[in-house]
Every structure is written in structure tokens, then in C-alpha cells.
Design a protein around this motif. Structure first.
Motif, PDB file in Angstrom:
ATOM      1  N   PHE A   1       2.940   9.697  -4.383  1.00 29.26           N
ATOM      2  CA  PHE A   1       2.891   8.668  -3.548  1.00 29.26           C
ATOM      3  C   PHE A   1       4.359   8.431  -2.958  1.00 29.26           C
ATOM      4  O   PHE A   1       5.137   8.646  -3.394  1.00 29.26           O
ATOM      5  N   MET A   2       3.923   7.660  -1.984  1.00 35.75           N
ATOM      6  CA  MET A   2       5.226   7.282  -0.857  1.00 35.75           C
ATOM      7  C   MET A   2       4.928   5.964  -0.021  1.00 35.75           C
ATOM      8  O   MET A   2       3.513   5.637   0.021  1.00 35.75           O
ATOM      9  N   LYS A   3       5.732   5.264   0.478  1.00 35.80           N
ATOM     10  CA  LYS A   3       5.521   4.215   1.347  1.00 35.80           C
ATOM     11  C   LYS A   3       4.654   4.476   2.494  1.00 35.80           C
ATOM     12  O   LYS A   3       4.868   5.684   3.227  1.00 35.80           O
ATOM     13  N   ASN A   4       3.499   3.708   2.775  1.00 34.74           N
ATOM     14  CA  ASN A   4       2.599   4.026   3.641  1.00 34.74           C
ATOM     15  C   ASN A   4       3.176   3.752   5.127  1.00 34.74           C
ATOM     16  O   ASN A   4       2.872   2.455   5.626  1.00 34.74           O
ATOM     17  N   ASP A   5       4.120   4.283   5.583  1.00 31.38           N
ATOM     18  CA  ASP A   5       4.726   4.119   6.890  1.00 31.38           C
ATOM     19  C   ASP A   5       4.753   5.380   7.671  1.00 31.38           C
ATOM     20  O   ASP A   5       4.807   6.309   6.960  1.00 31.38           O
ATOM     21  N   LEU A   6       4.565   5.149   8.853  1.00 27.10           N
ATOM     22  CA  LEU A   6       4.458   6.473   9.714  1.00 27.10           C
ATOM     23  C   LEU A   6       5.701   7.444   9.760  1.00 27.10           C
ATOM     24  O   LEU A   6       5.606   8.516   9.517  1.00 27.10           O
ATOM     25  N   ASN A   7       6.720   6.730   9.746  1.00 27.06           N
ATOM     26  CA  ASN A   7       8.151   7.431   9.928  1.00 27.06           C
ATOM     27  C   ASN A   7       8.420   8.263   8.399  1.00 27.06           C
ATOM     28  O   ASN A   7       8.885   9.333   8.206  1.00 27.06           O
ATOM     29  N   VAL A   8       8.135   7.518   7.248  1.00 22.80           N
ATOM     30  CA  VAL A   8       8.079   8.056   5.938  1.00 22.80           C
ATOM     31  C   VAL A   8       7.207   9.311   5.762  1.00 22.80           C
ATOM     32  O   VAL A   8       7.532  10.428   5.431  1.00 22.80           O
ATOM     33  N   ARG A   9       6.112   8.916   6.333  1.00 19.88           N
ATOM     34  CA  ARG A   9       4.880  10.137   6.150  1.00 19.88           C
ATOM     35  C   ARG A   9       5.469  11.464   7.148  1.00 19.88           C
ATOM     36  O   ARG A   9       5.360  12.562   6.662  1.00 19.88           O
ATOM     37  N   LYS A  10       5.982  11.022   8.204  1.00 14.58           N
ATOM     38  CA  LYS A  10       6.548  12.326   9.204  1.00 14.58           C
ATOM     39  C   LYS A  10       7.657  13.201   8.609  1.00 14.58           C
ATOM     40  O   LYS A  10       7.559  14.112   8.715  1.00 14.58           O
ATOM     41  N   LEU A  11       8.318  12.237   7.874  1.00 15.31           N
ATOM     42  CA  LEU A  11       9.593  12.872   7.238  1.00 15.31           C
ATOM     43  C   LEU A  11       9.133  13.582   6.015  1.00 15.31           C
ATOM     44  O   LEU A  11       9.795  14.882   5.915  1.00 15.31           O
ATOM     45  N   HIS A  12       8.200  13.295   5.129  1.00 20.28           N
ATOM     46  CA  HIS A  12       7.828  14.001   4.300  1.00 20.28           C
ATOM     47  C   HIS A  12       7.145  15.321   4.747  1.00 20.28           C
ATOM     48  O   HIS A  12       7.266  16.250   4.010  1.00 20.28           O
TER      49      HIS A  12
ATOM     50  N   LYS B   1       0.949  -1.198  -0.104  1.00 16.51           N
ATOM     51  CA  LYS B   1       0.035   0.013  -0.187  1.00 16.51           C
ATOM     52  C   LYS B   1       0.914   1.304  -0.074  1.00 16.51           C
ATOM     53  O   LYS B   1       2.004   1.331   0.744  1.00 16.51           O
ATOM     54  N   SER B   2       0.530   2.336  -0.545  1.00 19.49           N
ATOM     55  CA  SER B   2       1.262   3.730  -0.730  1.00 19.49           C
ATOM     56  C   SER B   2       0.441   4.692  -0.243  1.00 19.49           C
ATOM     57  O   SER B   2      -0.878   4.569  -0.382  1.00 19.49           O
ATOM     58  N   TYR B   3       0.856   5.641   0.194  1.00 15.87           N
ATOM     59  CA  TYR B   3       0.226   6.999   0.736  1.00 15.87           C
ATOM     60  C   TYR B   3       0.531   8.033  -0.471  1.00 15.87           C
ATOM     61  O   TYR B   3       1.318   8.196  -1.060  1.00 15.87           O
ATOM     62  N   TYR B   4      -0.798   8.839  -0.579  1.00 15.84           N
ATOM     63  CA  TYR B   4      -0.623   9.863  -1.630  1.00 15.84           C
ATOM     64  C   TYR B   4      -0.837  11.133  -0.936  1.00 15.84           C
ATOM     65  O   TYR B   4      -1.836  11.026  -0.232  1.00 15.84           O
ATOM     66  N   CYS B   5       0.113  12.007  -1.040  1.00 13.10           N
ATOM     67  CA  CYS B   5       0.010  13.298  -0.503  1.00 13.10           C
ATOM     68  C   CYS B   5      -0.555  14.157  -1.527  1.00 13.10           C
ATOM     69  O   CYS B   5      -0.249  14.481  -2.606  1.00 13.10           O
ATOM     70  N   ASP B   6      -1.817  14.775  -1.161  1.00 17.98           N
ATOM     71  CA  ASP B   6      -2.508  15.526  -2.009  1.00 17.98           C
ATOM     72  C   ASP B   6      -2.031  17.172  -2.337  1.00 17.98           C
ATOM     73  O   ASP B   6      -2.231  17.499  -3.218  1.00 17.98           O
ATOM     74  N   TYR B   7      -1.141  17.652  -1.422  1.00 17.05           N
ATOM     75  CA  TYR B   7      -0.487  18.788  -1.647  1.00 17.05           C
ATOM     76  C   TYR B   7       0.564  18.666  -2.723  1.00 17.05           C
ATOM     77  O   TYR B   7       0.784  19.343  -3.291  1.00 17.05           O
ATOM     78  N   CYS B   8       1.226  17.540  -2.520  1.00 17.54           N
ATOM     79  CA  CYS B   8       2.403  17.398  -3.362  1.00 17.54           C
ATOM     80  C   CYS B   8       2.340  16.560  -4.505  1.00 17.54           C
ATOM     81  O   CYS B   8       3.146  16.519  -5.592  1.00 17.54           O
ATOM     82  N   CYS B   9       1.141  15.882  -4.615  1.00 15.74           N
ATOM     83  CA  CYS B   9       0.816  15.088  -5.706  1.00 15.74           C
ATOM     84  C   CYS B   9       1.878  14.125  -6.071  1.00 15.74           C
ATOM     85  O   CYS B   9       2.700  13.687  -7.175  1.00 15.74           O
TER      86      CYS B   9
END
Length: 138
Positions: free
Chosen positions: A14-25, A4-12
Motif C-alpha cells: 500500500f502507498m499514499k494515493n498520490d500521482l507523484n508517489v505512484r509514478k515514483l513507485h 485513501k491508499s493505493y494498492y500495487c498488485d505486483y508488489c503487494c
């Protein structure tokens, strides 16, 4: 996490759906700039116009690219865009003044004699006696 991947609406992106990756992004400068650009679109046009009129034009932006974008201390609006923004502010001002003139404190006063809606007026016995309660419903 199973592909599963996470999509950032602001940056358009995708990234790995991991808490640390999302926090870093979300803590990164590119995400912060993209989010600021998005939120700036909901600001009051008058406030934006006042801020941009005080600034001098950005040589980098009009030369092709400014890496600071919304954090730049110089103006990124062309003269034509500033004029359009000014027209928008004037149109909004006129619309607000029309709304104030039309609205009244108690809108139902113009519709009834006593200043209240029918449901809030006192019961009139003469009118109640003329009512036929023996109607069949349905």
C-alpha cells in the motif's frame, strides 16, 4: 486525499494515493522486477525453456539469494524444474497437434448433404408445401 491508499498488485504493498508517489513507485526497480516476474508467467513455455537451457546455473540464487531475479543472466531453474517445463512443452505440443487434426475448414460439411447448414440451404418447395402454418403458438 482523505486517508485513501493505493494498492500495487505486483508488489503487494500500500502507498499514499498520490500521482507523484505512484509514478515514483512504478518507475522503481522493485516494481519493475515484480511486474516482470508476473508477466513472465504468461510467456510461452517453449520460449522460456530455450532461453534457460542456454544459461549456466546462478551460484547466488542456488546459494540463497540473487538480487537480480529475472534480470539475472544466469539460470534460476533447477534441473528438476527444467524437466517439468520440458514435459509441459511436450504436452502443449501434443495438444496443439490434436487440435489441428480434428479441425476441418468447413465443419458443417459432415452434417448436411449439400455442405451448408439448413438455414443457408436453398428453400425446398416440396417441403414448404407440407408445412402446417395454422399451428397456434402460446
Amino acid at each position: 486525499m482523505g486517508g485513501k491508499s493505493y494498492y500495487c498488485d505486483y508488489c503487494c504493498c500500500f502507498m499514499k494515493n498520490d500521482l507523484n508517489v505512484r509514478k515514483l513507485h512504478n518507475g522503481g526497480i522493485s516494481h519493475t522486477i515484480a511486474k516482470t516476474n508476473y508477466m513472465k508467467s504468461f510467456e510461452d513455455p517453449k520460449k522460456i525453456l530455450d532461453e534457460e537451457r542456454k544459461k549456466t546455473p546462478c551460484k547466488r540464487y542456488f546459494g540463497g539469494y540473487c538480487k537480480f531475479e529475472m534480470y539475472c543472466k544466469y539460470c534460476h531453474y533447477s534441473e528438476k524444474e527444467l524437466q517439468e517445463l520440458e514435459k509441459l512443452v511436450l504436452a502443449k505440443k501434443k495438444a496443439n497437434s490434436k487440435k489441428r487434426k480434428k479441425s476441418t475448414k468447413w465443419p458443417w460439411k459432415t452434417h448436411t448433404q449439400k455442405g451448408l447448414p439448413i438455414s443457408l440451404q436453398p428453400i425446398q418447395l416440396a417441403r414448404l408445401e407440407r408445412t402446417n402454418f395454422e399451428l397456434s403458438w402460446g
